[in-house]
Each structure stands twice: as C-alpha cells, then as structure tokens.
Write a protein that holds these residues in place. Structure first.
Motif, PDB file in Angstrom:
ATOM      1  N   ILE A 103     -38.780  84.725  -0.665  1.00 45.16           N
ATOM      2  CA  ILE A 103     -36.881  83.865  -0.372  1.00 45.16           C
ATOM      3  C   ILE A 103     -37.457  82.186   0.143  1.00 45.16           C
ATOM      4  O   ILE A 103     -37.119  81.913   0.236  1.00 45.16           O
ATOM      5  CB  ILE A 103     -36.092  84.772   0.416  1.00 45.16           C
ATOM      6  CG1 ILE A 103     -35.746  85.620  -0.252  1.00 45.16           C
ATOM      7  CG2 ILE A 103     -35.050  84.252   0.838  1.00 45.16           C
ATOM      8  CD1 ILE A 103     -34.861  87.206   0.390  1.00 45.16           C
ATOM      9  N   GLY A 104     -38.211  82.825   1.521  1.00 42.77           N
ATOM     10  CA  GLY A 104     -38.631  81.478   1.653  1.00 42.77           C
ATOM     11  C   GLY A 104     -39.199  80.059   0.551  1.00 42.77           C
ATOM     12  O   GLY A 104     -39.271  79.138   0.752  1.00 42.77           O
ATOM     13  N   GLN A 106     -38.592  80.238  -2.235  1.00 43.30           N
ATOM     14  CA  GLN A 106     -37.503  80.034  -3.380  1.00 43.30           C
ATOM     15  C   GLN A 106     -36.361  78.871  -2.364  1.00 43.30           C
ATOM     16  O   GLN A 106     -36.683  78.058  -2.832  1.00 43.30           O
ATOM     17  CB  GLN A 106     -36.883  81.156  -3.700  1.00 43.30           C
ATOM     18  CG  GLN A 106     -36.581  81.946  -4.888  1.00 43.30           C
ATOM     19  CD  GLN A 106     -36.659  83.435  -5.434  1.00 43.30           C
ATOM     20  OE1 GLN A 106     -35.453  83.626  -4.563  1.00 43.30           O
ATOM     21  NE2 GLN A 106     -36.221  83.418  -6.065  1.00 43.30           N
ATOM     22  N   ARG A 107     -36.578  78.937  -1.281  1.00 36.75           N
ATOM     23  CA  ARG A 107     -35.404  78.152  -0.395  1.00 36.75           C
ATOM     24  C   ARG A 107     -36.197  76.885  -0.385  1.00 36.75           C
ATOM     25  O   ARG A 107     -35.931  75.497  -0.276  1.00 36.75           O
ATOM     26  CB  ARG A 107     -35.035  78.803   0.990  1.00 36.75           C
ATOM     27  CG  ARG A 107     -33.774  79.861   0.763  1.00 36.75           C
ATOM     28  CD  ARG A 107     -33.716  80.355   2.281  1.00 36.75           C
ATOM     29  NE  ARG A 107     -33.340  79.501   3.072  1.00 36.75           N
ATOM     30  CZ  ARG A 107     -31.723  79.081   3.025  1.00 36.75           C
ATOM     31  NH1 ARG A 107     -31.756  79.805   2.345  1.00 36.75           N
ATOM     32  NH2 ARG A 107     -31.437  78.263   4.320  1.00 36.75           N
ATOM     33  N   ASP A 108     -37.860  77.321   0.164  1.00 39.81           N
ATOM     34  CA  ASP A 108     -38.166  75.280   0.363  1.00 39.81           C
ATOM     35  C   ASP A 108     -38.800  75.312  -1.465  1.00 39.81           C
ATOM     36  O   ASP A 108     -38.415  73.617  -0.952  1.00 39.81           O
ATOM     37  CB  ASP A 108     -40.377  75.603   0.807  1.00 39.81           C
ATOM     38  CG  ASP A 108     -39.911  76.208   2.410  1.00 39.81           C
ATOM     39  OD1 ASP A 108     -38.800  76.173   2.430  1.00 39.81           O
ATOM     40  OD2 ASP A 108     -41.483  77.074   2.162  1.00 39.81           O
ATOM     41  N   MET A 110     -36.019  75.011  -3.260  1.00 30.51           N
ATOM     42  CA  MET A 110     -34.645  74.155  -3.471  1.00 30.51           C
ATOM     43  C   MET A 110     -34.705  73.102  -2.623  1.00 30.51           C
ATOM     44  O   MET A 110     -34.226  72.004  -3.495  1.00 30.51           O
ATOM     45  CB  MET A 110     -33.916  75.676  -2.923  1.00 30.51           C
ATOM     46  CG  MET A 110     -33.496  76.147  -4.403  1.00 30.51           C
ATOM     47  SD  MET A 110     -32.738  78.090  -4.012  1.00 30.51           S
ATOM     48  CE  MET A 110     -31.428  77.129  -3.662  1.00 30.51           C
ATOM     49  N   ALA A 111     -34.703  73.032  -2.206  1.00 25.66           N
ATOM     50  CA  ALA A 111     -35.126  72.213  -0.838  1.00 25.66           C
ATOM     51  C   ALA A 111     -35.886  70.915  -1.372  1.00 25.66           C
ATOM     52  O   ALA A 111     -35.395  70.269  -1.264  1.00 25.66           O
ATOM     53  CB  ALA A 111     -35.754  72.727   0.945  1.00 25.66           C
ATOM     54  N   LEU A 117     -28.881  74.660  -0.246  1.00 24.82           N
ATOM     55  CA  LEU A 117     -29.309  75.968   0.096  1.00 24.82           C
ATOM     56  C   LEU A 117     -27.927  76.870  -0.104  1.00 24.82           C
ATOM     57  O   LEU A 117     -27.457  76.217   0.805  1.00 24.82           O
ATOM     58  CB  LEU A 117     -30.362  75.495   1.420  1.00 24.82           C
ATOM     59  CG  LEU A 117     -31.575  75.433   1.028  1.00 24.82           C
ATOM     60  CD1 LEU A 117     -32.750  75.230   2.458  1.00 24.82           C
ATOM     61  CD2 LEU A 117     -32.537  76.248  -0.237  1.00 24.82           C
ATOM     62  N   TYR A 120     -27.806  80.953   5.066  1.00 23.31           N
ATOM     63  CA  TYR A 120     -28.697  82.120   5.281  1.00 23.31           C
ATOM     64  C   TYR A 120     -27.524  82.884   5.812  1.00 23.31           C
ATOM     65  O   TYR A 120     -26.814  82.400   6.801  1.00 23.31           O
ATOM     66  CB  TYR A 120     -30.028  81.922   6.343  1.00 23.31           C
ATOM     67  CG  TYR A 120     -31.132  82.391   5.717  1.00 23.31           C
ATOM     68  CD1 TYR A 120     -31.693  82.932   4.864  1.00 23.31           C
ATOM     69  CD2 TYR A 120     -30.920  83.472   6.613  1.00 23.31           C
ATOM     70  CE1 TYR A 120     -32.962  83.627   5.124  1.00 23.31           C
ATOM     71  CE2 TYR A 120     -32.191  85.203   6.627  1.00 23.31           C
ATOM     72  CZ  TYR A 120     -32.924  84.544   5.760  1.00 23.31           C
ATOM     73  OH  TYR A 120     -34.335  85.444   5.666  1.00 23.31           O
ATOM     74  N   ARG A 126     -35.056  86.275  10.029  1.00 21.88           N
ATOM     75  CA  ARG A 126     -35.139  85.328   9.397  1.00 21.88           C
ATOM     76  C   ARG A 126     -36.864  85.555   9.663  1.00 21.88           C
ATOM     77  O   ARG A 126     -37.542  85.895  10.194  1.00 21.88           O
ATOM     78  CB  ARG A 126     -35.563  83.973   9.878  1.00 21.88           C
ATOM     79  CG  ARG A 126     -34.101  83.461   9.630  1.00 21.88           C
ATOM     80  CD  ARG A 126     -33.165  82.029  10.493  1.00 21.88           C
ATOM     81  NE  ARG A 126     -31.659  81.702  10.226  1.00 21.88           N
ATOM     82  CZ  ARG A 126     -31.574  80.714   9.525  1.00 21.88           C
ATOM     83  NH1 ARG A 126     -32.676  79.595   8.911  1.00 21.88           N
ATOM     84  NH2 ARG A 126     -30.391  80.187   8.893  1.00 21.88           N
TER      85      ARG A 126
END
Length: 126
Positions: A103-104, A106-108, A110-111, A117, A120, A126
């Motif tokens: 998930i981390g 994927q978030r990176d 996307m950013a 985003l 959360y 986290r």
C-alpha cells in the motif's frame, strides 16, 4: 470307719473327680475351640476387608492412571493446537506487513504521477 467303707469312699471320690475332670476338660476344650473359631472368623473378616480395600485401591489407581493418560493426551493436543495458532498468527502478521508495504508503494506511485490519494483510514496503523 472300716477299711472297706474307706476304700469305697476313695473309689467313689476318684470316680467323681474323674467325671468332674472330664466335664471341666470338655468345657475348656469347647471354650478353646470357640476362641479358635472366633479368631478364625476375625481373621477371615480382616482378610476380606483387606482384599476389598486392596481391590478398591487397585481400581482407584487404574482410574487415576487412565485420567492422567487422558490429561496427558489433552495437553499434547492442546500444545499442538496452540503451536498451529501461533504459526498462523506469525504468518498473518508477515502477510499484513507485506500488504502494508505494498500500500505504501502504491501511494508513493500515485503521488509521483499526480493521482490524488484517498484519505488514509484513521483506525489503521501506518
């Protein structure tokens, strides 16, 4: 007294003493036999009581042994079950860490590409 009467009295006295001795002897013999019979009965009762007690102890010992074996099997089964559950928790913990790391990533990703985003969830670590 004449010697004939004296001899007759002594003879009669001897017969009476012999008869009396026989009666007393028979009484003593009877009393001794009763004591032997009572002692024999008492011994038989004590032996029977001891046998019953030994049998009860043996049955109790067998039951205790059986219960200890069952308890040992239960403990072994329970230990195996706990080991399986602990392994499952370790596996799920590792899996959870993997998902959180993904998930981390994927978030990176996307950013980096300007994708907004989603928030959360506040109830998740986290």
């Amino acid at each position: 007294m004449s010697p004939t009467v004296l001899v007759a009295l002594i003879g009669g006295l001897a017969i009476v003493c012999t008869a009396l001795g026989g009666v007393v002897g028979a009484g003593l013999t009877s009393r001794a036999q009763k004591r032997v019979a009572e002692a024999s009965e008492h011994t038989a009762e004590v032996t029977a009581a001891a046998t019953v007690k030994a049998t009860e102890r043996t049955a109790q010992d067998r039951l205790i042994d059986q219960l200890q074996e069952e308890l040992g099997r239960y403990r072994d089964d329970n230990d195996k079950r706990v080991d399986r559950l602990e392994q499952r928790v370790e596996d799920l913990t590792a899996e959870n860490r993997g998902y959180r790391a993904f998930i981390g990533v994927q978030r990176d990703h996307m950013a980096e590409h300007g994708i907004p985003l989603p928030p959360y969830p506040s109830d998740l670590p986290r």
